[in-house]
Design a protein around this motif. Structure first.
Motif, short mmCIF file in Angstrom:
data_model
loop_
_atom_site.label_atom_id
_atom_site.label_comp_id
_atom_site.label_asym_id
_atom_site.label_seq_id
_atom_site.Cartn_x
_atom_site.Cartn_y
_atom_site.Cartn_z
N PHE A 1 0.84 -1.19 0.00
CA PHE A 1 0.00 0.00 0.00
C PHE A 1 0.87 1.25 0.00
O PHE A 1 1.82 1.36 0.76
CB PHE A 1 -0.89 0.03 1.26
N THR A 5 -0.44 8.76 -1.39
CA THR A 5 0.68 9.15 -2.24
C THR A 5 0.31 10.40 -3.03
O THR A 5 -0.77 10.50 -3.59
CB THR A 5 1.03 8.00 -3.21
N PHE A 23 5.81 -1.99 -12.74
CA PHE A 23 5.21 -1.71 -11.44
C PHE A 23 3.72 -1.44 -11.58
O PHE A 23 2.90 -1.98 -10.82
CB PHE A 23 5.92 -0.51 -10.80
N SER A 24 3.35 -0.63 -12.58
CA SER A 24 1.94 -0.24 -12.73
C SER A 24 1.07 -1.44 -13.08
O SER A 24 -0.12 -1.46 -12.74
CB SER A 24 1.80 0.84 -13.81
N ARG A 26 1.12 -4.25 -11.83
CA ARG A 26 0.84 -5.02 -10.62
C ARG A 26 0.14 -4.19 -9.56
O ARG A 26 0.04 -4.62 -8.41
CB ARG A 26 2.16 -5.60 -10.09
N CYS A 27 -0.31 -3.02 -9.94
CA CYS A 27 -0.94 -2.11 -8.98
C CYS A 27 -2.39 -1.84 -9.36
O CYS A 27 -2.77 -1.85 -10.51
CB CYS A 27 -0.19 -0.79 -8.90
N TYR A 28 -3.15 -1.55 -8.34
CA TYR A 28 -4.56 -1.15 -8.49
C TYR A 28 -4.63 0.26 -7.92
O TYR A 28 -4.57 0.45 -6.72
CB TYR A 28 -5.42 -2.15 -7.71
N PHE A 29 -4.70 1.26 -8.81
CA PHE A 29 -4.64 2.65 -8.38
C PHE A 29 -6.04 3.19 -8.08
O PHE A 29 -6.98 3.00 -8.86
CB PHE A 29 -4.01 3.52 -9.48
N TYR A 104 -1.98 -2.88 -17.00
CA TYR A 104 -2.92 -3.22 -15.93
C TYR A 104 -3.98 -4.19 -16.44
O TYR A 104 -4.26 -5.22 -15.82
CB TYR A 104 -3.58 -1.95 -15.39
N HIS A 111 -5.85 -9.02 -10.83
CA HIS A 111 -6.44 -7.95 -10.02
C HIS A 111 -7.82 -8.35 -9.51
O HIS A 111 -8.21 -8.01 -8.39
CB HIS A 111 -6.54 -6.66 -10.83
#
Length: 225
Positions: A1, A5, A23-24, A26-29, A104, A111
């Motif tokens: 987390f 940010t 990186f993006s 693997r992220c959920y923004f 993504y 996700h």
């Protein structure tokens, strides 16, 4: 987390190639341009809130004891396979067409699983996840995806990224401004004047953020969706 940010931090890590190196994907923004509410300081917790806190702490303690594979039924697995095939074939359209989210969406199946697990284990300690959690996860992701690209548009290489967000906020807060109104308000922020605005407005329309409205007088205005 990376809670709370700031755009400045995202700009720095983007410049360091962290975003571009996977990186993006693997992220959920979850992105917002303003706080949900403003308070001077957190109020004292009520008796009811204290009870909820104790219940949450007890639940987290039980979650820490879990071990093993989270399972689904054969019917749920078949539903997931069909859902992913429809996503890949385009039968299920992306909620956000921005190319910044291509990586993504390439991993959206992962996700979905993570989001469904968060929803499930937020309420339960059972190692069996019902299909309803995955269906709810689809709705949660689709809702947040609409603005998810904004977290990735702060790089210095795009001179229109910040002013685009400003213009959208202005449209939300000021009803139905015309293009002339917007150019006059943001002239100093537009690197190429009218040409920049001709790029920004179609972009916001394509992203389902705003729509063009023709008044009875014939004037063309813009409003948020």
């Amino acid at each position: 987390f990376l809670a709370g940010t700031t755009p400045e931090f995202m700009e720095e890590v983007s410049n360091d190639k962290l975003i571009g190196n996977g990186f993006s994907a693997r992220c959920y923004f979850i992105c917002a341009n303003k706080n949900r509410k403003t308070v001077f300081s957190p109020p004292k917790l009520t008796t009811e809130q204290l009870q909820y806190r104790d219940e949450l702490l007890a639940h987290i303690k039980e979650l820490a004891k879990l071990y093993g594979e989270a399972k689904v039924s054969d019917e749920t697995r078949a539903w997931l396979v069909k859902w992913w095939e429809d996503c890949e074939s385009g039968k299920i359209e992306r909620a956000n067409k921005s190319a910044k989210l291509d990586s993504y969406y390439a991993r959206k199946n992962i996700h979905l699983i993570k989001t469904a697990m968060m929803l499930h284990f937020g309420e339960s300690t059972e190692l069996f996840i019902p299909q309803s959690c995955f269906e709810e996860a689809v709705e949660v992701l689709a809702k947040e995806e609409k603005t998810m690209h904004l977290a990735l548009t702060v790089a210095k290489g795009n001179p229109l990224s910040k002013v685009t967000n400003k213009i959208f906020d202005y449209i939300v807060k000021n009803g139905k401004p015309t293009k002339v109104d917007l150019v006059a308000e943001f002239w100093d922020d537009l690197p190429q004047g009218n040409k920049s605005m001709d790029e920004i407005l179609p972009h916001l329309i394509a992203m389902d953020k705003i729509q063009q409205v023709v008044l009875e007088t014939g004037s063309i205005t813009y409003q948020s969706l």
